[in-house]
Structure formats: structure tokens, C-alpha cells
Design an enzyme around this catalytic site. Structure first.
Site, PDB file in Angstrom:
ATOM      1  N   ASN A 155     -18.220  63.148  52.865  1.00 41.99           N
ATOM      2  CA  ASN A 155     -18.101  63.917  54.094  1.00 41.99           C
ATOM      3  C   ASN A 155     -16.968  63.344  54.946  1.00 41.99           C
ATOM      4  O   ASN A 155     -16.953  62.155  55.237  1.00 41.99           O
ATOM      5  CB  ASN A 155     -19.401  63.841  54.895  1.00 41.99           C
ATOM      6  CG  ASN A 155     -20.626  64.066  54.051  1.00 41.99           C
ATOM      7  OD1 ASN A 155     -20.789  65.110  53.435  1.00 41.99           O
ATOM      8  ND2 ASN A 155     -21.511  63.070  54.012  1.00 41.99           N
ATOM      9  N   GLU A 203     -14.764  57.031  47.695  1.00 42.48           N
ATOM     10  CA  GLU A 203     -15.030  58.035  48.722  1.00 42.48           C
ATOM     11  C   GLU A 203     -13.845  58.184  49.670  1.00 42.48           C
ATOM     12  O   GLU A 203     -13.557  59.289  50.140  1.00 42.48           O
ATOM     13  CB  GLU A 203     -16.305  57.676  49.497  1.00 42.48           C
ATOM     14  CG  GLU A 203     -17.554  57.570  48.633  1.00 42.48           C
ATOM     15  CD  GLU A 203     -17.826  58.808  47.791  1.00 42.48           C
ATOM     16  OE1 GLU A 203     -17.550  59.921  48.275  1.00 42.48           O
ATOM     17  OE2 GLU A 203     -18.295  58.660  46.654  1.00 42.48           O
TER      18      GLU A 203
END
Length: 853
Positions: A262, A293
Site C-alpha cells: 500500500n 515492498e
């Protein structure tokens, strides 16, 4: 809930431009539900009909351009929007939504250690509609502006900087995002423990449950240092600056994945906040996930796939960059050894099952979101990253990064496809990247490379490499001799650059134009003791060892100087066992001879894991298992003797691997019961919660503990991981009543007593044990119909869990295979469960073949 099809998504994308979401989430409506209100501004290019995705407990109201919509028109998870005119529109949808306990949608968790509650969103591929109404597909990007009302004392985190509003209510506003896809929206709320800092002018933060605060504080500087170093390294590699306003990393409970990218709020499973001792390789793994990530911020978030057929590109790129950047920017300089021994086999295994698929499947092969979910596997991660590593080795890192940067510039804040990416790379090099992509990304299976030795006319030796497969390979062949001063050591004679096939012949070379000349290496003198194909592990292929080379590594494997070379050998041995070309006992003999001397923690852990979980538990007949466990216990004792008194990190890590192995391989309670009673291993370490639960779990399997002792340990460690440990131990007891109780907990049909995802996995982990085959065999026939029913009732995440963790893996028997095949033929399992069962049954067939049954 019908899956969104690619055709539906394309139709909706042709009709709509989505501009802005204003979302209000209220988390103050009790333990079962929350409320959401989504105002969506969009435009229609032409008049038409479409739908918005929403899956509420109650659709409280919906209005389109001020006109009320009938809530009864909601069809499953689709609210029709009919009669749209060309131009601007505003849709307002108010819902009551259920909290999840499966790690999907808005997951809610109450910490048994202190009673505090936390919620977080996981909105990947179809789950945003569990939180608010949205046009849920990746190519309809929009700006998201969220407000969240939370219980008193909670902090709210999100994609943008969070600000608490003035007033009585605990109401938070999240800064508007740049245009992002719906699946990347994130919210996390609860009484978080946070560590804040600033780097490069941006706020950075790390967050966890309050009960984990001491453990996060202990590792905070390491986590933040890795984060800063990776951030800086990416800014030297990518031309485009980091595109969001902050960088938070939240370690959240009961998270199904390793992490989720995210933008501005990466969520991690909170197992990465270590309550107990870990090896340096496990710290490296956490660092790799941080780097992985962060790569997504550019490749996945800034530039996003258009449809889910290209999910491999997000994950393969981040996987490759995670290992590479961590090795370049931090003290963890041997990341590719860990990739080779711990990750690559995941890809090899997946690529040899009936469910294999190309790294980059054709769009028509991913017709809907259900089929896309199935591609989150070792092919999209490990094989894809291996392919990119081979691509970089072949075309050069400079050209590769030039192509990547051009791709990011061209598609920033937009969507792109595989064709777009390959076109960007092709413009950066004179290599034929399109042909490479067809060979590597659109094909399935694993090539096998075999050395063929011969005698040269002058008495020297010759080498060619035979390929069973179709892909081109750019690799290194290592040539090694025994050290004359120490036959247990190997020294490099030479490293040969090798291309398969060799480049096409130039005109006038005496061969048909475009034909490939044979690649035959000829050298004088005696042949090397070891010829190691793919030395350095730059390509993705199974490699074989000729008989002389196998004899050399059987005697001197631990004497290979480079850990990456040793990794290639261990993987070759692993593949030969799985393919029936090397007896499992021979692998154990090599492990017995060399692993006590292994200095690389990743290699030691990876090779022993294969020996313990596959060879001892599956590939050897049951009658041979005790001897195999005894061999593994002997290896553990040897390592413990060699590392006694170790104060350095590697020595302690090797020792921890050995302690875990000794516990897991115990065939009697002798020894490990004394460790548990005394609270330590002689010579160290002291027993922390992880080791205590590991010992108690093994004692439960052996019938050497009681339910009361398990409850006493839970009273000592009432944490979430303690509850999971207790669930595993209770399920592992060799008692009919304990097995029935565990079965009932797993497969209950009462929603009020459903286990959460982590408690389900923990209970399943204890249920089946090779030591208890007679006790659990009657459950095999019950498993398949129960799994089908559970998957249908509880959804995607639990369907995956019941197929992965609750499958009767120790029952390596033809009856299990027949029951599973019948289930696939007649029971219509959900897509996620069907995929898991196909893979499990193929692994079972392989185990039976290796056993000769």
C-alpha cells in the site's frame, strides 16, 4: 460473489473515467460491523449502463446525481448504475460492513495479551468492496480522500499523512492520495505503538501492537536503517522520486501475506517483530521484504498493471529488486544465496506441477479475478525474479535500468502492460528482448542442463552442455580441483562463460546463415574434479552433475569456497531426489557429511528443512523414518558441539538452527523434556517462547505432555502466538478426543465459533503427524468433503488455508490420492481450493514415485 471478468473490466474502463473518492469510515459501531460512506466522482464517455462493486451487510442508501437508487437492486456484490448520460456524475453509497477474521477486507483482532483491539484493511483483488463501494479494477485509478472515526485512544494510519481533527470525536483525516488503484487503499487503526523519524524530508514511521512494543523498540534502529538505506539506493537507481507524502510500515496481526505494498502505508505480518531469537538469515528476510515492498512504490503503485495477467511483473520485479537492493545497500551482502536455497525451489516445484503457467500468462488465460488469484505462487515470484536476474545478466544492468526508468517515466500514475515494459527495455538495448520474452515469459516448465564429458584427440578433455528444454541461457560453468594440501577443500581452476545456444553464426562462418555452431569446450590435461553448471546461479534451470562431479561433492561439498556454489550443488541434489535420480538416503548421507561444517546459515537451514520435511516425512518409507530422524539429530548434536561458546552472530544462528532441528527430530522426550524443565539448552540458548512452544509441540506429538501442561504454558505466555502454540499442541496430542476436538474446531459450521485465519492454520498444523498415522487415517476420507464445504462458506483465504495447512500431507498413500482425485472429479471445489488440491495431489504422486510405490 461473482468474480469480475476481464471483459467486464475492459467494458467498464472504456465507459468510465473515475476521478475522486471521498470515503468516510466509522469504526465505532461495535465489534461486528463498521459503517462506510463513499462519494465517487466519475464521468461517462458515452451514454451507457455499468455497476459499482460493493458487498455490505446492509446497503443503507445509494444516490446517483442526487437521485435515490433502490437498495433492492443490489445483485450480490454489484449495484447497477443504469441510464448514465455522457458527462460528469456523482454516486453516494452508504453501507454497514462486516469485520473480517480471515485477513480480507477490514480485519479485526483483539490482542489476548492486553485486550486491545486493532483493525486494518487488506483490499487486494476484489476486497475493497468489503470496505466501501468502488469501481474495483486496477486501471480505474483515482484520488482517494479518507476520513476515519475511531474509538477513543486509537490512532489512525493510511496512505497519506493522518491528522486528528479537533473536537470530541476521535476523527482523523488522511491527506489525499495521488491517483492510485482501488486495491492499494489502506487504513489501519488501533492503539498502535509507534516509532517516528524523518528521512529525506519525509516522515517515516513503524508501528505495531502495544504488546509488541519492547520487541519493536529493540529492532527499531535496524528496521529504520534498512528502510533509509533502501530508500536512498532506489533514488540512485530510479530517476523518478518517491511519489507519496510519507512512508509508514505497520506490523499487523493475522496478516495472510508477508506484506502488502500500500503506498505510504506498507502492512507486514507482525511475525516480523521478533519476540524470540532469530538467525541473521531471518533478519535478512525481513530486510528483503522491506526492500521488496519499497520497490513496489515505483513498480506497482506509481506504474500499475492494467489487468491481473501482469501481476507477475509487479511481484517478479519487486522480488528481484528486493534481493538485489538489500545486497547493495545493507550489511546483508549474500542475499542471493538465501534466494537460491530458500526461494528458488518454490519456483522449480510450482513449474513442474500440472497447474504450472507461464510467468506472463496470456490475457485470455486470466479471464477473471478468481483465476488471477491462483497465480500468486512460486512462478510469479521466484521464477519471475530468476528470469529477471537472467535478463539483467544477459542484457547488462545499465541497459536494464535505462529501460526501467523509461517505462516509469512513460507510465507514471498510469497503467501499463507487459508489452509496454518489453518495448521500453527493447529501446534501451540492441538485444532482441522481444524474442527473449517469448522464450522466457510465455513458456512453462524447467529446462534441465546436463554436462557431457569426453576425451579430446590429444588426450585432454571436452565438455558440452545438453539442454532438455527450449530457453536460452547465459551462465557460468565452474571448474574445480581438489586442493592438493587438503582433499576436503576445492579450489577454482576456471570459470567459463557459457551461452545456450551459442549465438547464431555470422555469414561466412562455414555454417548456414543463422545456424548455431556447437559449443564444445576442449582443454588439455586431466578433467576437473567438479564441473558445476550455473555456478553463481544466474539462470533458472535444473542442473545435473556427472558421476565424477557427484563423487567429488559427496566427499568435499563443504569445501567449495563460495556459498552460492554450494547452494547450486544442494539444489541439484534436491532436484535429483525429487526426480528419482538420487536416493533420498544419499541426500541424507551428504547432509550428514557436510552440514555440520556448513558456515552459511541460509544453506544450513534450507538443506535441513528439505531433509526434515520432505525426505524424512515423505520420501522415505515409514520404516526408514526413525533412522532418518536419528541422522538429523546427530547432525544437530555435531553443530551444537562445534558452536558451543559461540558469541558471534553466525555461530549463534547456526546453533539456533541446530536446536530447532534437534527438537523437531526427537523420537523420544529424552533431552528436550530436560531442556524445557531447565529453561535452557546446555551451552545456550535460554529457551524463549518460540523454543518452549516448539518443544511442547514435539512432546505433544510424542504423547509426552498433557492438556494441563499446555494450559500452564499458555498461562505463562498468553500472547497471540501463545494461543496459536497452544492450539497446535492440543491438536497434536495422540488422543482420539483431542483429534475430534481439533477437527470440530477446524470444520465447525457455526459462524460464531469460526477460528480466525491464524488459529485455523495453527490447529491444522498440529492435526496430522507421521507418528500418528493410524490415529488420523480415518480422517482422510472426511477431509475432502469438509474442505469443500468450508471453502465454499468461508471464502478465498480459508480455502487456501484448508488446502495448504489442513491437507493430510503425512498420509503418503494411494488411498489419499484416490480420495483427492475423486474430490476433484465430483465435488466441485472452489477455484482456490481446487488449485491447492491439484498441487498437493501432484506432490503426493511424486512422493509415491520416489518411494517406488
Amino acid at each position: 460473489m461473482p468474480a469480475l471478468t476481464r471483459d467486464e473490466a475492459q467494458t467498464r474502463a472504456r465507459l468510465l473515467d473515475v476521478h475522486h473518492y471521498t470515503v468516510d469510515i466509522d469504526l465505532t459501531h461495535g465489534a461486528d460491523h463498521f459503517r462506510s460512506r463513499a462519494a465517487v466522482r466519475f464521468s461517462a464517455r458515452i451514454p451507457g449502463d455499468t455497476f459499482i462493486d460493493v458487498k455490505p451487510t446492509e446497503l443503507r442508501s445509494a444516490t446517483l446525481d442526487g437521485r435515490p437508487l433502490d437498495p433492492d437492486t443490489l445483485d450480490g456484490n454489484r449495484l447497477p448504475l443504469t441510464g448514465l448520460t455522457a458527462g460528469e456524475h456523482e454516486l453516494l453509497v452508504e453501507t454497514t460492513m462486516p469485520y473480517s477474521h480471515t485477513g480480507e477486507g477490514m480485519h479485526r483482532f483483539t490482542d489476548p495479551a492486553d485486550g486491545e483491539t486493532y483493525v486494518y484493511s487488506q483490499l487486494f483483488m476484489g476486497d475493497v468492496q468489503r470496505v466501501f463501494a468502488a469501481f474495483d479494477q486496477p486501471d480505474l485509478k483515482a484520488v482517494f480522500e479518507l476520513t476515519v472515526t475511531a474509538p477513543t485512544g486509537w490512532t489512525v494510519l493510511g496512505n497519506g499523512i493522518a491528522t486528528r481533527q479537533d473536537g470530541a470525536a476521535n476523527r482523523w483525516t488522511l491527506a489525499p492520495t495521488p491517483p492510485i488503484s482501488t486495491y492499494l487503499v489502506a487504513v489501519a487503526a488501533g492503539p498502535w505503538h509507534s516509532v517516528h523519524t524523518e528521512h529525506a524530508g519525509l516522515p517515516f514511521g513503524i508501528h505495531c501492537r502495544r504488546s509488541l512494543a519492547p520487541y519493536l523498540n529493540a529492532d527499531a534502529e535496524e528496521i529504520l536503517d534498512i528502510t533509509r538505506r533502501c530508500y536512498d539506493r532506489y533514488h540512485t537507481l530510479f530517476d523518478e522520486p518517491y511519489p507519496f507524502d510519507s512512508y509508514d510500515q505497520a506490523f499487523v496481526p493475522e496478516f495472510n501475506l508477508g506484506a502488502m505494498e500500500n503506498p505510504g502505508l506498507v502492512t507486514f505480518r507482525d511475525d516480523f517483530v521478533h519476540r524470540s531469537a532469530v538467525t541473521d538469515t531471518e533478519r535478512q528476510t525481513r530486510g528483503m521484504v522491506i526492500a521488496h515492498e519499497m520497490a513496489h512504490m515505483w513498480f506497482g503503485d506509481l506504474v500499475t498493471l492494467a489487468w491481473w495477467d501482469d501481476i507477475w511483473l509487479n511481484e517478479s520485479f519487486a522480488e528481484y529488486m528486493g534481493f538485489q537492493v538489500l545486497s547493495e545497500a545493507t550489511r546483508f551482502t549474500h542475499t542471493w544465496t538465501d534466494f537460491g536455497i530458500a526461494r528458488k525451489g518454490w519456483g522449480y516445484d510450482a513449474d513442474q506441477r500440472p497447474s504450472t503457467h507461464p510467468v506472463a500468462p496470456l490475457p485470455e488465460d486470466v479471464p477473471d479475478t478468481d483465476s488471477a488469484q491462483l497465480n500468486f505462487d512460486g512462478i510469479s515470484y521466484a521464477k519471475g525474479a530468476s528470469a529477471l536476474r537472467q535478463l539483467v545478466a544477459w542484457m547488462g544492468e545499465k541497459d536494464f535500468l535505462n529501460g526501467v526508468n523509461a517505462h516509469i517515466r512513460r507510465h507514471r500514475f498510469g497503467n501499463a502492460t507487459l508489452a509496454d515494459f518489453i518495448d521500453s527495455l527493447a529501446r534501451a538495448t540492441d538485444r532482441d528482448v522481444h524474442a527473449w520474452a517469448e522464450s522466457w515469459l510465455r513458456t512453462t516448465g524447467v529446462d534441465t542442463l546436463t554436462p557431457v564429458l569426453g576425451t579430446a584427440p590429444d588426450g585432454g578433455w571436452t565438455l558440452r552442455v545438453d539442454r532438455d528444454g527450449t530457453r536460452p541461457h547465459h551462465l557460468t560453468v565452474g571448474l574445480y580441483d581438489r586442493d592438493p594440501n587438503d582433499p576436503a577443500r576445492l579450489v577454482a581452476r576456471d570459470h567459463l562463460a557459457w551461452d545456450i545456444p551459442v549465438p547464431a553464426a555470422e555469414p561466412g562462418a562455414g555454417l548456414p546463415d543463422g545456424a548455431a555452431p556447437p559449443h564444445l569446450h576442449t582443454a588439455p590435461g586431466p578433467r576437473p574434479a567438479l564441473i558445476l553448471l550455473n555456478d553463481g546461479d544466474l539462470t533458472y534451470a535444473k542442473v545435473r552433475l556427472d558421476p565424477t562431479s557427484w563423487e567429488t561433492v559427496r566427499e568435499a561439498l563443504s569445501g567449495l569456497p563460495d556459498p552460492l556454489s554450494r547452494t547450486v550443488v544442494w539444489n541439484a541434489a534436491r532436484d535429483m531426489v525429487r526426480d528419482g535420480e538420487l536416493p533420498p538416503a544419499a541426500y541424507l548421507d551428504a547432509a550428514r557429511a557436510h552440514l555440520p561444517h556448513e558456515t552459511d546459515i541460509a544453506i544450513l537451514s534450507g538443506a535441513l528443512t528439505f531433509a526434515r520435511t520432505q525426505i524424512a516425512d515423505r520420501y522415505l518409507p515409514a520404516a526408514d523414518r526413525p533412522a532418518a530422524l536419528n541422522t538429523l539429530s546427530t547432525i544437530a548434536r555435531d553443530i551444537l558441539r562445534r558452536t558451543e561458546g559461540s558469541e558471534n552472530g553466525d555461530g549463534q544462528g547456526l546453533r539456533l538452527v541446530a536446536v530447532r532441528l534437534f527438537i523437531d527430530s526427537a523420537t523420544t522426550p529424552d533431552g528436550i523434556q530436560d531442556w524445557l524443565s531447565g529453561g535452557s539448552v546446555p551451552g545456550g540458548p535460554l529457551l524463549d517462547p518460540e523454543l518452549r512452544w516448539r518443544i511442547l509441540g514435539r512432546l505433544a506429538v510424542l504423547g509426552a505432555t498433557t492438556p494441563a501442561a499446555i494450559e500452564d504454558e499458555l498461562a505463562r505466555d498468553p500472547s497471540a502466538t501463545g494461543r496459536q502454540g497452544a492450539a497446535t499442541c492440543h491438536a497434536a496430542l495422540p488422543d482420539p478426543a483431542a483429534k475430534q476436538a481439533a477437527w470440530d474446531a477446524l470444520f465447525t459450521t457455526d459462524e460464531r465459533t469460526d477460528l480466525s485465519n491464524y488459529l485455523f492454520n495453527a490447529t491444522a498444523a498440529g492435526f496430522w503427524a507421521p507418528e500418528q498415522l493410524d490415529l488420523v487415517r480415518p480422517y482422510a476420507g472426511r477431509y475432502f468433503p469438509a474442505a469443500v464445504a468450508l471453502a465454499a462458506r468461508r471464502g478465498q483465504a480459508l480455502a487456501d488455508s484448508v488446502g495448504r495447512y489442513a491437507f493430510p500431507t503425512p498420509l503418503v498413500e494411494t488411498t489419499t490420492l484416490e480420495l483427492g482425485e475423486e474430490c476433484l472429479r465430483t465435488a466441485d471445489p472452489s477455484p482456490a481450493l481446487r488449485r491447492r488440491l491439484i498441487d498437493q495431489l501432484d506432490d503426493l504422486r511424486r512422493a509415491l514415485r520416489v518411494r517406488g510405490e
